[in-house]
Design an enzyme around this catalytic site. Structure first.
Site, short mmCIF file in Angstrom:
data_model
loop_
_atom_site.label_atom_id
_atom_site.label_comp_id
_atom_site.label_asym_id
_atom_site.label_seq_id
_atom_site.Cartn_x
_atom_site.Cartn_y
_atom_site.Cartn_z
N LEU A 29 0.81 -1.22 0.00
CA LEU A 29 0.00 0.00 0.00
C LEU A 29 0.85 1.27 0.00
CD1 LEU A 29 -2.73 -1.14 2.55
CD2 LEU A 29 -2.71 -1.38 0.05
N HIS A 33 -3.46 4.25 -2.41
CA HIS A 33 -4.43 3.35 -1.75
C HIS A 33 -5.05 4.03 -0.52
CE1 HIS A 33 -1.57 0.22 -3.56
NE2 HIS A 33 -2.72 -0.10 -4.09
N SER A 183 2.42 0.31 -7.03
CA SER A 183 3.24 -0.71 -6.38
C SER A 183 4.39 -1.13 -7.29
CB SER A 183 2.38 -1.93 -6.05
OG SER A 183 1.29 -1.53 -5.24
N ARG A 184 4.20 -1.02 -8.59
CA ARG A 184 5.24 -1.45 -9.52
C ARG A 184 6.38 -0.43 -9.64
NH1 ARG A 184 0.63 -4.15 -12.23
NH2 ARG A 184 1.08 -6.39 -12.14
P1 AMP Z 1 -3.91 -2.30 -6.79
O1 AMP Z 1 -3.45 -2.64 -5.41
O2 AMP Z 1 -2.84 -1.83 -7.69
O3 AMP Z 1 -4.79 -3.36 -7.38
O4 AMP Z 1 -4.86 -1.03 -6.63
C1 AMP Z 1 -5.93 -1.02 -5.72
C2 AMP Z 1 -6.74 0.22 -5.95
O5 AMP Z 1 -5.92 1.37 -5.74
C3 AMP Z 1 -7.28 0.33 -7.38
O6 AMP Z 1 -8.60 0.84 -7.33
C4 AMP Z 1 -6.33 1.32 -8.02
O7 AMP Z 1 -6.91 2.05 -9.08
C5 AMP Z 1 -6.03 2.23 -6.84
N1 AMP Z 1 -4.78 2.98 -7.05
C6 AMP Z 1 -3.58 2.48 -7.44
N2 AMP Z 1 -2.67 3.47 -7.57
C7 AMP Z 1 -3.32 4.63 -7.25
C8 AMP Z 1 -2.94 6.00 -7.20
N3 AMP Z 1 -1.70 6.41 -7.50
N4 AMP Z 1 -3.87 6.92 -6.84
C9 AMP Z 1 -5.13 6.53 -6.54
N5 AMP Z 1 -5.55 5.25 -6.56
C10 AMP Z 1 -4.67 4.31 -6.91
#
Ligand code: AMP
Length: 283
Positions: A29, A33, A183-184
C-alpha cells in the site's frame, strides 16, 4: 482492526452492517491506496479493505510471483487510517475450488487498450471483484482512476448485474515529480525512476496538442498519438499505446464527437526496462 482471511468469519463480523464501504487492493500500500480508504470513510461505515494478489488477472509471463507482498507494513498503514476490517484471504480461502465460473467483460471494453496487451486481464479482475463483493456485500466500493479502464469496466459490471454497490472513483495520487504512485514503481532502478515522470509529461503534451488542435479530426488525433509514441520510444521506452479516447466508453472519438467537444481521456501504457507503467489524463 480485525484481520480476517475466512469468508464465513468475514460474513459473521459484517452481519447487520448495511453501509459498509469497501476498498479492494493487491497490497504493497502507498498514499494512492490510503487516499481511497479516506474516500471510503466519507461514503460509508465501516471501512473494509482487502489485500489479495489475484492470480487470475496475471498473464503467464507477468509478475505474479514477484509482486511485492508487504503485509505487516500494510497492516500498520490501514490501522492508522481507521480501517475496521482487513479481509486478507489466502488463495485457498477465496478459491477453495478452481474458479471455473468467470465474468467476461464485453470485447469492446475488455479487449481494447490494457485488454489487448494483457489478454484475460479484465476477466480476472471482474471475477475477483464480483467474488469480493459477494463476500463483503458493501454498499459502496472505491476504485482509483489510475486504472481508468478497470474503473469503467467494474462500473459497467455493477450496472449490468444490478449489483447493489455504488462505485466511487478516486483521483490519482502522484509523486511530486508527477509519477503516478504504483506498487510497480518499486521495480524501477534509480535511473529509471528519474526517467519515469516523462510518461506523465508525454500525457500533458498530448493534452496540449489536442486542446490546441482547432480543426479536430480523427486523422490528426491519430497523428498526435503516433508522435507521442515515437518520442517516448526515442527516450528508450517501449510504449504499448498512447490513445486518445472518449471518457464515456473509451471508444476512439469520431469527427462529430470531437467537434462537439466530447470529454476525452488520454490513456497510456509503456515499459521502462522491465517495468510496465500505466497512466492517464482527462481532457
Ligand atoms: P492495486 O493494489 O494496484 O490493485 O490497486 C488497488 C486500488 O488502488 C485500485 O482501485 C487502483 O486504481 C487504486 N490505485 C492504485 N494506484 C493509485 C494512485 N496512485 N492513486 C489513486 N488510486 C490508486
Amino acid at each position: 482492526m480485525k484481520i480476517i482471511s475466512d469468508i464465513q468469519e468475514l460474513r459473521d463480523h459484517l452481519r447487520g452492517q448495511n453501509r459498509a464501504s469497501f476498498v479492494p487492493t493487491m497490497g504493497n500500500l502507498h498514499e494512492g491506496h490510503l487516499s481511497l480508504m479516506r474516500l471510503a470513510r466519507q461514503h460509508g461505515d465501516p471501512v473494509v479493505a482487502s489485500i489479495f494478489v489475484n492470480r487470475l488477472q496475471f498473464g503467464p509471463n507477468e509478475d505474479f510471483d514477484s509482486y511485492p507482498r508487504t503485509m505487516q507494513a500494510d497492516i500498520d498503514k490501514l490501522e492508522k487510517e481507521g480501517v475496521y476490517i482487513l479481509f486478507a484471504p489466502t488463495e485457498r480461502d477465496l478459491y477453495p475450488q478452481p474458479q471455473e465460473y468467470r465474468v467476461d467483460p464485453p470485447q469492446q471494453l475488455g479487449d481494447i487498450l490494457e485488454g489487448e496487451f494483457r489478454p484475460g486481464f479484465f476477466k480476472g479482475v471482474c471475477t475477483v471483484v464480483l467474488k469480493l463483493f459477494s463476500c463483503v456485500q458493501p454498499k459502496v466500493a472505491v476504485f482509483g482512476k489510475k486504472d481508468y479502464q478497470q474503473l469503467m469496466i467494474i462500473r459497467q459490471m455493477a450496472k449490468q448485474f444490478a449489483l447493489p454497490v455504488d462505485i466511487i472513483p478516486g483521483e490519482t495520487i502522484r509523486a511530486e515529480d508527477g509519477l503516478a504512485l504504483s506498487s510497480r514503481n518499486g521495480y524501477l532502478s534509480i535511473e529509471e525512476r528519474a526517467e519515469a515522470p516523462e510518461l506523465m509529461k508525454a500525457l500533458k503534451e498530448v493534452r496540449e496538442r489536442v486542446i490546441q488542435l482547432k480543426d479536430r479530426n480523427s486523422h490528426s488525433i491519430s497523428e498526435i498519438e503516433k508522435a507521442a509514441v515515437a518520442s517516448l520510444a526515442k527516450r528508450g521506452w517501449q510504449p504499448d499505446y498512447i490513445a486518445i479516447r472518449q471518457q464515456s466508453d473509451l471508444a476512439p472519438a469520431s469527427n462529430e464527437q470531437l467537434q462537439a467537444g466530447e470529454p476525452l481521456v488520454i490513456l497510456t501504457a509503456a515499459k521502462l526496462g522491465k517495468t510496465r507503467l500505466i497512466d492517464n489524463l482527462e481532457i
